[in-house]
Scaffold this motif. Sequence first.
Motif, PDB file in Angstrom:
ATOM      1  N   ASP A 162    -134.233  68.942  98.324  1.00 34.46           N
ATOM      2  CA  ASP A 162    -133.643  68.977  96.979  1.00 34.46           C
ATOM      3  C   ASP A 162    -132.957  67.648  96.675  1.00 34.46           C
ATOM      4  O   ASP A 162    -133.000  67.155  95.548  1.00 34.46           O
ATOM      5  CB  ASP A 162    -132.629  70.126  96.882  1.00 34.46           C
ATOM      6  N   HIS A 163    -132.312  67.078  97.690  1.00 37.91           N
ATOM      7  CA  HIS A 163    -131.673  65.765  97.488  1.00 37.91           C
ATOM      8  C   HIS A 163    -132.739  64.712  97.164  1.00 37.91           C
ATOM      9  O   HIS A 163    -132.576  63.904  96.244  1.00 37.91           O
ATOM     10  CB  HIS A 163    -130.890  65.380  98.752  1.00 37.91           C
ATOM     11  N   CYS A 164    -133.847  64.747  97.910  1.00 39.15           N
ATOM     12  CA  CYS A 164    -134.923  63.775  97.666  1.00 39.15           C
ATOM     13  C   CYS A 164    -135.444  63.904  96.234  1.00 39.15           C
ATOM     14  O   CYS A 164    -135.693  62.892  95.554  1.00 39.15           O
ATOM     15  CB  CYS A 164    -136.078  63.987  98.647  1.00 39.15           C
ATOM     16  N   ALA A 165    -135.600  65.142  95.766  1.00 39.42           N
ATOM     17  CA  ALA A 165    -136.084  65.356  94.399  1.00 39.42           C
ATOM     18  C   ALA A 165    -135.083  64.798  93.391  1.00 39.42           C
ATOM     19  O   ALA A 165    -135.468  64.169  92.391  1.00 39.42           O
ATOM     20  CB  ALA A 165    -136.313  66.848  94.157  1.00 39.42           C
ATOM     21  N   ALA A 166    -133.792  64.976  93.678  1.00 38.83           N
ATOM     22  CA  ALA A 166    -132.757  64.437  92.769  1.00 38.83           C
ATOM     23  C   ALA A 166    -132.847  62.917  92.713  1.00 38.83           C
ATOM     24  O   ALA A 166    -132.745  62.301  91.640  1.00 38.83           O
ATOM     25  CB  ALA A 166    -131.375  64.875  93.250  1.00 38.83           C
ATOM     26  N   LEU A 167    -133.081  62.302  93.865  1.00 36.80           N
ATOM     27  CA  LEU A 167    -133.147  60.838  93.886  1.00 36.80           C
ATOM     28  C   LEU A 167    -134.381  60.323  93.144  1.00 36.80           C
ATOM     29  O   LEU A 167    -134.318  59.280  92.476  1.00 36.80           O
ATOM     30  CB  LEU A 167    -133.121  60.327  95.338  1.00 36.80           C
ATOM     31  N   ARG A 168    -135.478  61.073  93.221  1.00 41.34           N
ATOM     32  CA  ARG A 168    -136.659  60.664  92.434  1.00 41.34           C
ATOM     33  C   ARG A 168    -136.331  60.692  90.942  1.00 41.34           C
ATOM     34  O   ARG A 168    -136.709  59.803  90.191  1.00 41.34           O
ATOM     35  CB  ARG A 168    -137.838  61.594  92.724  1.00 41.34           C
ATOM     36  N   VAL A 169    -135.617  61.711  90.524  1.00 44.92           N
ATOM     37  CA  VAL A 169    -135.255  61.843  89.111  1.00 44.92           C
ATOM     38  C   VAL A 169    -134.291  60.719  88.702  1.00 44.92           C
ATOM     39  O   VAL A 169    -134.418  60.125  87.625  1.00 44.92           O
ATOM     40  CB  VAL A 169    -134.629  63.235  88.869  1.00 44.92           C
ATOM     41  N   VAL A 170    -133.351  60.411  89.581  1.00 45.95           N
ATOM     42  CA  VAL A 170    -132.384  59.340  89.279  1.00 45.95           C
ATOM     43  C   VAL A 170    -133.119  57.995  89.158  1.00 45.95           C
ATOM     44  O   VAL A 170    -132.832  57.192  88.260  1.00 45.95           O
ATOM     45  CB  VAL A 170    -131.278  59.282  90.361  1.00 45.95           C
ATOM     46  N   LEU A 171    -134.083  57.778  90.032  1.00 48.96           N
ATOM     47  CA  LEU A 171    -134.855  56.531  89.958  1.00 48.96           C
ATOM     48  C   LEU A 171    -135.622  56.436  88.643  1.00 48.96           C
ATOM     49  O   LEU A 171    -135.743  55.372  88.043  1.00 48.96           O
ATOM     50  CB  LEU A 171    -135.884  56.501  91.091  1.00 48.96           C
TER      51      LEU A 171
END
Length: 354
Positions: free
Chosen positions: A230-239
């Motif tokens: 879930d953290h990885c998905a959040a970071l993709r969205v932030v990028l």
Amino acid sequence: MTILVTGGAGFIGSNFVLDWLAHTDEPVVNVDKLTYAGNLRNLSALEGDARHFFLREDICDGSRMLDIIATHRPRAVINFAAESHVDRSIAGPEEFIQTNVVGCFRLLEAVREASNGFSDAWMSSFRFVQVSTDEVYGSLTPSAPAFSEANRFEPNSPYSASKAAADHLARAYWHTYGLPTVTTNCSNNYGPFHFPEKLIPLCINNALAGLPLPLYGDGRQVRDWLFVRDHCAALRVVLERGIPGETYNIGGKAEVTNLEVVQMICDILDELRPDPLSGSYRRLITFVKDRPGHDRRYAIDASKIESQLGWYPRVAFRDGLRQTIEWYLDNEDWVSGITSGAYRDWIRRQYGSG
Ligand code: NAD
């Protein structure tokens, strides 16, 4: 285009690289010093994959960072590289200041210098993502509202103070130099490839070995847990959509006491691989002297990233914990590959067992 990931052989960084390349073909340049916490076995699924280019380097080496950025011209830098274990920061803070503060500074400087040779168009779409922690906000009382991005920084450990310093630098590089930085402050992660000095993998592995499950103080400290994917998905969205100069809190809406976490681990293990001696691993729970300056409660208000960027945690804590335990049961080789002499010495010094 390419992205540059630092610390991509560690727990969250390696999960991120795997997740990224499962979602896109955009290559990753992965810079990692391979400290005790870095492990290329985490990335073995990418062997022979031309989209992943690994460089064993120290982010504190500014001229190497400049060279790498000037050569690869990444469209983003995501800085995971850090010393990350609070107990180690209490035993020896120096490395934390070096990597977490000086290393972040060197990276920011390298991007700033390299960007002189890049076009305005490159600069406007570029992002520097500083991956940080909720621990920068300090500790909450039981009834206080969860941390929002407006909370003051009140770090209580050398680890959280070093992360807070780096977050301030990232912010300053946006305000002073216009370097498009975005900072994320995330709650406790758990999942595959977590180094077994941290609570969840420590307890899974100790339980399987019949060793004590050490809990600091009364075990009633509250943490907000997020499954690493879930953290990885959040970071993709932030990028993709994060606004330069902004910070985003990321959390799992899963406040649990450390005691409850360990009890849940015992109960899931009781089902999946019953304790050969008593039928319950709970017998191994052992309270040990509290950590100095131990924060009582962390909780994250993630409403900004939810409402502005459309990210939500998907994995419920109990489900993610079960998946994590299953992963450790299926990957005992990975664990035995890292729980060698130096690891055992550290755990013995910390908890008097191991
Ligand atoms: P980790 O300790 O598992 O991994 C850190 C990685 O950085 C390792 O691969 C290590 O070799 C590398 N590294 C260390 N010093 C380096 C240096 N000088 N140059 C290059 N590489 C170096 O940490 P993690 O748990 O994966 O955390 C990653 C990031 O996320 C950290 O910045 C941490 O502060 C942050 N964070 C972690 C959590 C969590 O629960 N683990 C929660 C929120 C934020």
